[in-house]
Design a protein around this motif. Sequence first.
Motif, PDB file in Angstrom:
ATOM      1  N   GLY A   1     -14.496 -20.278  22.210  1.00 30.33           N
ATOM      2  CA  GLY A   1     -13.713 -19.876  23.379  1.00 30.33           C
ATOM      3  C   GLY A   1     -12.806 -20.984  23.872  1.00 30.33           C
ATOM      4  N   THR A   2     -12.114 -20.689  24.975  1.00 32.61           N
ATOM      5  CA  THR A   2     -11.190 -21.661  25.560  1.00 32.61           C
ATOM      6  C   THR A   2     -11.816 -22.421  26.732  1.00 32.61           C
ATOM      7  N   VAL A   3     -13.047 -22.044  27.109  1.00 30.87           N
ATOM      8  CA  VAL A   3     -13.739 -22.700  28.216  1.00 30.87           C
ATOM      9  C   VAL A   3     -14.671 -23.763  27.657  1.00 30.87           C
ATOM     10  N   SER A   4     -14.675 -24.933  28.255  1.00 27.08           N
ATOM     11  CA  SER A   4     -15.514 -26.019  27.747  1.00 27.08           C
ATOM     12  C   SER A   4     -16.997 -25.708  27.922  1.00 27.08           C
ATOM     13  N   GLY A   5     -17.803 -26.332  27.097  1.00 26.88           N
ATOM     14  CA  GLY A   5     -19.248 -26.132  27.180  1.00 26.88           C
ATOM     15  C   GLY A   5     -19.812 -26.554  28.519  1.00 26.88           C
ATOM     16  N   THR A   6     -19.283 -27.625  29.104  1.00 21.28           N
ATOM     17  CA  THR A   6     -19.759 -28.101  30.400  1.00 21.28           C
ATOM     18  C   THR A   6     -19.477 -27.076  31.496  1.00 21.28           C
ATOM     19  N   THR A   7     -18.279 -26.501  31.466  1.00 17.86           N
ATOM     20  CA  THR A   7     -17.922 -25.480  32.456  1.00 17.86           C
ATOM     21  C   THR A   7     -18.808 -24.256  32.323  1.00 17.86           C
ATOM     22  N   LEU A   8     -19.066 -23.826  31.093  1.00 21.75           N
ATOM     23  CA  LEU A   8     -19.944 -22.683  30.854  1.00 21.75           C
ATOM     24  C   LEU A   8     -21.339 -22.942  31.400  1.00 21.75           C
TER      25      LEU A   8
ATOM     26  N   VAL B   1     -23.233 -11.050  33.037  1.00 20.74           N
ATOM     27  CA  VAL B   1     -23.662 -10.752  31.669  1.00 20.74           C
ATOM     28  C   VAL B   1     -22.640  -9.860  30.971  1.00 20.74           C
ATOM     29  N   PHE B   2     -22.069  -8.915  31.735  1.00 15.36           N
ATOM     30  CA  PHE B   2     -21.162  -7.934  31.141  1.00 15.36           C
ATOM     31  C   PHE B   2     -19.700  -8.374  31.143  1.00 15.36           C
ATOM     32  N   ARG B   3     -19.407  -9.565  31.628  1.00 20.35           N
ATOM     33  CA  ARG B   3     -18.016 -10.007  31.742  1.00 20.35           C
ATOM     34  C   ARG B   3     -17.372 -10.192  30.365  1.00 20.35           C
ATOM     35  N   ASP B   4     -16.065 -10.245  30.355  1.00 20.01           N
ATOM     36  CA  ASP B   4     -15.313 -10.485  29.122  1.00 20.01           C
ATOM     37  C   ASP B   4     -15.265 -11.996  28.888  1.00 20.01           C
ATOM     38  N   THR B   5     -16.099 -12.475  27.973  1.00 21.23           N
ATOM     39  CA  THR B   5     -16.185 -13.916  27.730  1.00 21.23           C
ATOM     40  C   THR B   5     -14.921 -14.478  27.084  1.00 21.23           C
ATOM     41  N   HIS B   6     -14.087 -13.606  26.524  1.00 21.73           N
ATOM     42  CA  HIS B   6     -12.857 -14.068  25.880  1.00 21.73           C
ATOM     43  C   HIS B   6     -11.695 -14.160  26.873  1.00 21.73           C
ATOM     44  N   ASN B   7     -11.979 -13.804  28.108  1.00 23.91           N
ATOM     45  CA  ASN B   7     -10.950 -13.859  29.150  1.00 23.91           C
ATOM     46  C   ASN B   7     -11.444 -14.745  30.299  1.00 23.91           C
ATOM     47  N   PRO B   8     -11.145 -16.039  30.279  1.00 27.23           N
ATOM     48  CA  PRO B   8     -11.617 -16.966  31.310  1.00 27.23           C
ATOM     49  C   PRO B   8     -11.181 -16.580  32.721  1.00 27.23           C
ATOM     50  N   ALA B   9     -10.098 -15.811  32.823  1.00 20.83           N
ATOM     51  CA  ALA B   9      -9.605 -15.410  34.141  1.00 20.83           C
ATOM     52  C   ALA B   9     -10.414 -14.265  34.747  1.00 20.83           C
ATOM     53  N   ASP B  10     -11.307 -13.676  33.950  1.00 24.51           N
ATOM     54  CA  ASP B  10     -12.146 -12.572  34.442  1.00 24.51           C
ATOM     55  C   ASP B  10     -13.268 -13.131  35.305  1.00 24.51           C
ATOM     56  N   MET B  11     -13.037 -13.197  36.616  1.00 24.45           N
ATOM     57  CA  MET B  11     -14.034 -13.721  37.546  1.00 24.45           C
ATOM     58  C   MET B  11     -14.526 -12.636  38.500  1.00 24.45           C
ATOM     59  N   GLY B  12     -14.315 -11.380  38.108  1.00 25.83           N
ATOM     60  CA  GLY B  12     -14.760 -10.271  38.946  1.00 25.83           C
ATOM     61  C   GLY B  12     -16.262 -10.252  39.161  1.00 25.83           C
ATOM     62  N   TRP B  13     -17.010 -10.884  38.247  1.00 27.82           N
ATOM     63  CA  TRP B  13     -18.472 -10.912  38.367  1.00 27.82           C
ATOM     64  C   TRP B  13     -18.946 -11.651  39.614  1.00 27.82           C
ATOM     65  N   LEU B  14     -18.064 -12.445  40.219  1.00 31.22           N
ATOM     66  CA  LEU B  14     -18.434 -13.157  41.448  1.00 31.22           C
ATOM     67  C   LEU B  14     -18.753 -12.191  42.585  1.00 31.22           C
TER      68      LEU B  14
END
Length: 220
Positions: A113-120, A181-194
């Motif tokens: 992915g495009t998100v770093s391991g630390t951020t995840l 859990v159900f979020r789109d992991t390939h879309n870092p901008a998907d923060m609707g799970w908040l």
Amino acid sequence: MILKYEAKICLPTYKIIYSLCFIFLFSVVRGISDVDEIGIALDAYMAILAIVFCADALQAEHSGKRWEIFGRCPEKIRRRTLLIRIAVQCLYLWILSALGYACFFLQHPGNTGTVSGTTLFFLFLGAVLISILFWGTLAFTFSNLCKNTWAGIGIAVTLWLFANSTIGERILGNLNVFAFVFRDTHNPADMGWLWGKGLALALALLMALIQPQPKIYKHL
């Protein structure tokens, strides 16, 4: 000193042993290929541990043969004591979650992915903490209302099965406690799970505030 005393009561050796065994075996058996799958795997199943851990918080007095003394304490003290125990158990499970996350790296997952391991990792820590608080408080609340530990566990697990299903995902959407859990992991901008985590945190705090008067009941 108080936290240490309450930890001895609500975290007996058998709970620590089976939770450590669970988290290690789960990290070995649950196969993953990418780092972003770790949080998805752990978030929902740490909630199950929270249900089992917290549902019997009140029964610790019965099994420890302290129920007569506890029953004579003012309601305010009983309520505060139980909330401290819930908090102690949730803190332990949160630390265990971080350990479980580390154990998954024994599988040498990649990070495509495009998100770093630390951020995840830090996103997971925030998400799983709310899951633990919500489901732990929920299980204890139902146990207290029903005056039956197993009823509390059964109701909480039933709701967990709904929330952690495709039906729950479709009906609740981003308001689902497991929207992370159900979020789109390939879309870092998907923060609707908040939204789901925020609602779960608010409900956990509400349950803690309006908790019914705790009374000793039979562990049946």
